[in-house]
Design a protein around this motif. Structure first.
Motif, short mmCIF file in Angstrom:
data_model
loop_
_atom_site.label_atom_id
_atom_site.label_comp_id
_atom_site.label_asym_id
_atom_site.label_seq_id
_atom_site.Cartn_x
_atom_site.Cartn_y
_atom_site.Cartn_z
N VAL A 67 0.91 -1.13 0.14
CA VAL A 67 -0.05 -0.01 -0.07
C VAL A 67 0.95 1.22 -0.09
O VAL A 67 0.46 2.25 -0.74
CB VAL A 67 -0.92 0.13 1.29
N LYS A 68 1.77 1.26 0.89
CA LYS A 68 2.70 2.60 0.87
C LYS A 68 3.36 2.57 -0.53
O LYS A 68 3.67 3.65 -1.07
CB LYS A 68 3.79 2.00 1.82
N THR A 69 3.88 1.55 -1.11
CA THR A 69 4.53 1.73 -2.57
C THR A 69 3.50 2.27 -3.64
O THR A 69 3.71 3.01 -4.31
CB THR A 69 4.98 0.25 -2.82
N LEU A 70 2.12 1.66 -3.56
CA LEU A 70 1.12 2.35 -4.30
C LEU A 70 0.96 3.71 -4.23
O LEU A 70 0.67 4.30 -5.04
CB LEU A 70 -0.04 1.32 -4.31
N THR A 71 0.81 4.10 -2.69
CA THR A 71 0.60 5.72 -2.59
C THR A 71 1.93 6.32 -3.14
O THR A 71 1.64 7.40 -3.83
CB THR A 71 0.33 5.70 -1.17
N THR A 111 10.19 -0.31 -5.22
CA THR A 111 9.98 -1.32 -6.32
C THR A 111 10.66 -2.55 -6.22
O THR A 111 10.28 -3.72 -6.38
CB THR A 111 10.32 -0.82 -7.77
N ALA A 112 12.09 -2.50 -5.77
CA ALA A 112 12.77 -3.76 -5.34
C ALA A 112 11.96 -4.60 -4.45
O ALA A 112 12.15 -5.79 -4.48
CB ALA A 112 14.19 -3.40 -4.83
N TYR A 113 11.43 -4.08 -3.36
CA TYR A 113 10.59 -4.94 -2.43
C TYR A 113 9.60 -5.60 -3.01
O TYR A 113 9.29 -6.52 -2.71
CB TYR A 113 9.78 -3.73 -1.29
N ALA A 118 7.16 -10.54 -4.97
CA ALA A 118 6.52 -11.29 -6.01
C ALA A 118 7.42 -12.40 -6.25
O ALA A 118 6.92 -13.54 -6.85
CB ALA A 118 6.18 -10.43 -7.13
N THR A 119 8.59 -12.53 -5.94
CA THR A 119 9.45 -13.67 -6.72
C THR A 119 9.98 -14.47 -5.40
O THR A 119 10.64 -15.23 -5.82
CB THR A 119 10.70 -13.08 -7.35
N ASP A 120 9.80 -13.82 -4.14
CA ASP A 120 10.12 -14.80 -3.05
C ASP A 120 11.86 -14.74 -3.13
O ASP A 120 12.45 -15.64 -2.48
CB ASP A 120 9.92 -16.27 -3.09
N GLY A 121 12.21 -13.70 -3.65
CA GLY A 121 13.74 -13.36 -3.63
C GLY A 121 14.27 -13.18 -2.60
O GLY A 121 15.61 -13.52 -2.34
N LEU A 122 13.84 -12.94 -1.76
CA LEU A 122 14.24 -12.57 -0.19
C LEU A 122 13.51 -13.07 0.61
O LEU A 122 12.08 -13.09 0.83
CB LEU A 122 14.16 -11.15 0.31
N ALA A 134 14.24 1.37 2.11
CA ALA A 134 13.20 2.28 1.55
C ALA A 134 12.55 3.45 2.18
O ALA A 134 12.44 4.30 1.61
CB ALA A 134 11.96 1.29 0.82
N TYR A 135 12.06 3.05 3.27
CA TYR A 135 11.44 4.03 4.24
C TYR A 135 12.42 5.19 4.73
O TYR A 135 12.11 6.49 4.84
CB TYR A 135 10.74 3.48 5.36
N ALA A 136 13.67 4.61 5.05
CA ALA A 136 14.67 5.88 5.28
C ALA A 136 14.86 6.74 4.04
O ALA A 136 14.91 7.96 4.35
CB ALA A 136 16.05 5.22 5.55
#
Length: 171
Positions: A67-71, A111-113, A118-122, A134-136
């Motif tokens: 939600v934060k990323t979409l905003t 976007t990396a998040y 989506a990919t289970d990359g982390l 990202a928040y910092a």
């Protein structure tokens, strides 16, 4: 004896840019989205920190970062439109060049998040630390924009202040 010229700082907006800013509906959109995004950020930050400290609430933390990323995307898209209306460029206008440069980093980390989710990359903890990074950057970028808002208000106050003539009378 060498004299040093005192360089007057350039105003953030020209009179024409200020007029376009004040007439644009996108100014109001930005004025609404910025505090909404900040509230979403605070809620998400609390959920991410809760997950990191207790190990519970992963789904809620993930959803809040989405939600934060979409905003963030919404404010970036509408902000680019606003910048085009006011300055004639979608990004990197003179007045907001460095804020826009840093905004790209903020977008990249958010976007990396999403990609990691989506990919289970982390793993979950690593994803939450990515969210904190990202928040910092978001906090730094928001501070840049608040300082610009303050500078714009200072410029407008100076432009609207009465001018005193040589004998102290208003001119």
């Amino acid at each position: 004896m060498r004299q040093t010229a005192v360089r007057k700082p350039q105003a953030l907006y020209t009179p024409e840019e200020r007029r376009r800013r004040d007439q644009s509906p996108w100014t109001l959109v930005q004025g609404i989205l910025a505090p909404v995004q900040f509230v979403v950020f605070l809620v998400s930050l609390a959920l991410v920190l809760r997950y990191l400290s207790t190990g519970s609430g992963e789904g809620a933390a993930d959803a809040s970062v989405v939600v934060k990323t979409l905003t963030l995307y919404a404010i970036m898209i509408t902000g680019s439109i606003w910048e085009k209306v006011v300055f004639g460029k979608y990004l990197f206008a003179r007045a907001f060049f460095w804020e826009d440069v840093f905004s790209i980093l903020v977008l990249a980390l958010h976007t990396a998040y999403l990609v990691a989710l989506a990919t289970d990359g982390l793993g979950a903890r690593e994803r939450m630390f990515l969210a904190l990074a990202a928040y910092a950057t978001y906090v730094i970028n928001a501070t840049q924009f608040l300082l610009k808002l303050r500078a714009a208000r200072r410029d407008e106050a100076a432009a609207n202040a009465p001018r005193l003539g040589p004998v102290g009378a208003a001119s």
